[in-house]
Design a protein around this motif. Sequence first.
Motif, PDB file in Angstrom:
ATOM      1  N   GLU A   1       0.545   3.729   1.959  1.00  0.00           N
ATOM      2  CA  GLU A   1       0.859   4.066   3.348  1.00  0.00           C
ATOM      3  C   GLU A   1       2.086   3.307   3.834  1.00  0.00           C
ATOM      4  O   GLU A   1       2.954   3.873   4.507  1.00  0.00           O
ATOM      5  CB  GLU A   1      -0.338   3.788   4.260  1.00  0.00           C
ATOM      6  N   GLU A   2       2.150   2.020   3.489  1.00  0.00           N
ATOM      7  CA  GLU A   2       3.307   1.213   3.879  1.00  0.00           C
ATOM      8  C   GLU A   2       4.577   1.724   3.204  1.00  0.00           C
ATOM      9  O   GLU A   2       5.642   1.791   3.827  1.00  0.00           O
ATOM     10  CB  GLU A   2       3.087  -0.258   3.507  1.00  0.00           C
TER      11      GLU A   2
ATOM     12  N   SER B   1       0.834  -1.199   0.000  1.00  0.00           N
ATOM     13  CA  SER B   1       0.000   0.000   0.000  1.00  0.00           C
ATOM     14  C   SER B   1       0.871   1.252   0.000  1.00  0.00           C
ATOM     15  O   SER B   1       2.049   1.222   0.371  1.00  0.00           O
ATOM     16  CB  SER B   1      -0.919   0.012   1.221  1.00  0.00           C
TER      17      SER B   1
ATOM     18  N   CYS C   1       5.357   5.035  -5.737  1.00  0.00           N
ATOM     19  CA  CYS C   1       4.290   5.911  -5.222  1.00  0.00           C
ATOM     20  C   CYS C   1       3.723   6.783  -6.334  1.00  0.00           C
ATOM     21  O   CYS C   1       2.497   6.932  -6.445  1.00  0.00           O
ATOM     22  CB  CYS C   1       4.821   6.787  -4.091  1.00  0.00           C
TER      23      CYS C   1
ATOM     24  N   GLN D   1       5.783   4.854   4.879  1.00  0.00           N
ATOM     25  CA  GLN D   1       6.445   4.509   6.134  1.00  0.00           C
ATOM     26  C   GLN D   1       7.869   4.017   5.864  1.00  0.00           C
ATOM     27  O   GLN D   1       8.809   4.376   6.579  1.00  0.00           O
ATOM     28  CB  GLN D   1       5.648   3.455   6.904  1.00  0.00           C
TER      29      GLN D   1
END
Length: 73
Positions: free
Chosen positions: A11-12, A9, A48, A15
């Motif tokens: 979000e991952e 994802s 991304c 991070q």
Amino acid sequence: MSVDKQEVSLEETFQELETIIEKMQDREVTLEDSFSLYEQGIRKLKYCNEKIDSVEKKMLLLNEQGELEAFDE
């Protein structure tokens, strides 16, 4: 023998980018490690950007009824 790569994802990935940045800011990191971390970061940023572009294109294809039209990448 191929290994299925699970999709990560955004979000991952963000991070993971934060972790890479933190590691690069460490004064003890070697030049070689810094370069390796930089390469990893660039690959993650590219991923991304591709994911975000795909979502933006899908949003543009919503028709008047709010339905998603087919989108060929």
